[in-house]
Design a protein around this motif. Structure first.
Motif, PDB file in Angstrom:
ATOM      1  N   GLU A   1     -25.120 -72.433   3.559  1.00 24.27           N
ATOM      2  CA  GLU A   1     -24.354 -71.524   4.409  1.00 24.27           C
ATOM      3  C   GLU A   1     -24.293 -72.023   5.854  1.00 24.27           C
ATOM      4  O   GLU A   1     -23.231 -71.979   6.502  1.00 24.27           O
ATOM      5  CB  GLU A   1     -25.009 -70.144   4.351  1.00 24.27           C
TER       6      GLU A   1
ATOM      7  N   GLY B   1     -20.642 -65.947   4.887  1.00 21.72           N
ATOM      8  CA  GLY B   1     -21.218 -66.040   3.549  1.00 21.72           C
ATOM      9  C   GLY B   1     -20.617 -67.175   2.737  1.00 21.72           C
ATOM     10  O   GLY B   1     -19.705 -67.882   3.178  1.00 21.72           O
ATOM     11  N   ILE B   2     -21.143 -67.351   1.549  1.00 21.35           N
ATOM     12  CA  ILE B   2     -20.659 -68.391   0.640  1.00 21.35           C
ATOM     13  C   ILE B   2     -20.544 -67.803  -0.758  1.00 21.35           C
ATOM     14  O   ILE B   2     -21.192 -66.817  -1.098  1.00 21.35           O
ATOM     15  CB  ILE B   2     -21.605 -69.608   0.611  1.00 21.35           C
ATOM     16  N   MET B   3     -19.685 -68.437  -1.573  1.00 22.57           N
ATOM     17  CA  MET B   3     -19.516 -68.012  -2.951  1.00 22.57           C
ATOM     18  C   MET B   3     -20.707 -68.483  -3.773  1.00 22.57           C
ATOM     19  O   MET B   3     -20.998 -69.678  -3.819  1.00 22.57           O
ATOM     20  CB  MET B   3     -18.219 -68.594  -3.528  1.00 22.57           C
ATOM     21  N   VAL B   4     -21.399 -67.542  -4.392  1.00 20.04           N
ATOM     22  CA  VAL B   4     -22.536 -67.895  -5.240  1.00 20.04           C
ATOM     23  C   VAL B   4     -22.019 -68.089  -6.661  1.00 20.04           C
ATOM     24  O   VAL B   4     -21.699 -67.128  -7.362  1.00 20.04           O
ATOM     25  CB  VAL B   4     -23.618 -66.797  -5.204  1.00 20.04           C
ATOM     26  N   ASP B   5     -21.898 -69.337  -7.051  1.00 21.45           N
ATOM     27  CA  ASP B   5     -21.395 -69.661  -8.383  1.00 21.45           C
ATOM     28  C   ASP B   5     -22.104 -70.909  -8.894  1.00 21.45           C
ATOM     29  O   ASP B   5     -23.041 -71.407  -8.258  1.00 21.45           O
ATOM     30  CB  ASP B   5     -19.873 -69.864  -8.351  1.00 21.45           C
TER      31      ASP B   5
ATOM     32  N   LEU C   1     -22.229 -73.878  -6.482  1.00 18.57           N
ATOM     33  CA  LEU C   1     -23.270 -73.773  -5.456  1.00 18.57           C
ATOM     34  C   LEU C   1     -24.632 -74.107  -6.051  1.00 18.57           C
ATOM     35  O   LEU C   1     -25.442 -74.782  -5.416  1.00 18.57           O
ATOM     36  CB  LEU C   1     -23.281 -72.369  -4.866  1.00 18.57           C
TER      37      LEU C   1
END
Length: 206
Positions: A157, A127-131, A134
């Motif tokens: 991702e 996964g990736i940090m959704v911020d 991004l």
């Protein structure tokens, strides 16, 4: 313009990567019965289901993105609503349809069943940090490459993972750094014309 490296999964000699992301459209062809069963009109479905079965049989690692779930839900809802509206003089809209109990149950059941089928043969991605960072990266990519809104986060991702992706979406070939496994005719033809079609994985040249 073709920026990715492309592999034709219709070729019996197409390599089987040890780790590969599976895009939403391939998951739908694998696990959503109205798309995966013979005679449903999805002519390329067997290319993807056969290739994915080969990956599973060879004990390769298939990865799912959590971002695929909302896209699966969106597609299934559209498909079920289209079936519900077929032949009716008054067409029911998406918002109204969510209040029709039997239809909503059918949609929810189909989404859950499809996702459970996905889970049976795949691993969750890191996964990736959704911020906001991004979001800014996705906005920049949206202006440079032929991607829709759902694809933006999935591409981020996949690139972070370094894995190839199996997809029927020709838009992915516009992304630098991707290795795209596909049966999409347009993607394969454009990649061939641009000398971006490959038969060896990992690729030996760019």
């Amino acid at each position: 313009m073709v920026k990715a490296l492309v592999y034709d999964i219709r070729d019996l000699a197409c390599p089987l990567p040890s780790k590969i992301f599976i895009d939403t459209n391939a998951w739908l062809l694998w696990g959503y019965a109205p798309f995966s069963l013979p005679g449903t009109g999805h002519q390329r479905a067997t290319h993807y289901t056969d290739y994915m079965a080969n990956l599973v049989g060879a004990q390769k690692s298939l990865y799912r993105s959590a971002f695929c779930l909302p896209e699966i839900a969106h597609v299934v809802e559209d498909d079920q609503l289209s079936t519900y509206n077929q032949g009716k003089p008054k067409q029911t809209g998406r918002k109204e349809a969510r209040g029709i109990l039997n239809l909503r149950r059918k949609v929810a059941t189909s989404v859950v069943a499809t996702w459970r089928t996905v889970e049976q043969v795949s691993l969750p991605s890191i996964g990736i940090m959704v911020d906001d960072g991004l979001a800014q990266s996705a906005l920049a990519r949206f202006g440079q490459q032929k991607l829709d809104g759902y694809d933006l986060f999935i591409v981020e991702e996949v690139l972070l993972s370094g894995f190839p992706i199996l997809t029927d979406d020709a838009d992915y070939i516009s992304v630098t750094g991707l290795c795209v496994f596909t049966a999409n005719d347009r993607a394969i033809q454009e990649a061939g014309a641009a000398a971006r079609l490959r038969t060896v994985y990992p690729p030996t040249g760019t």
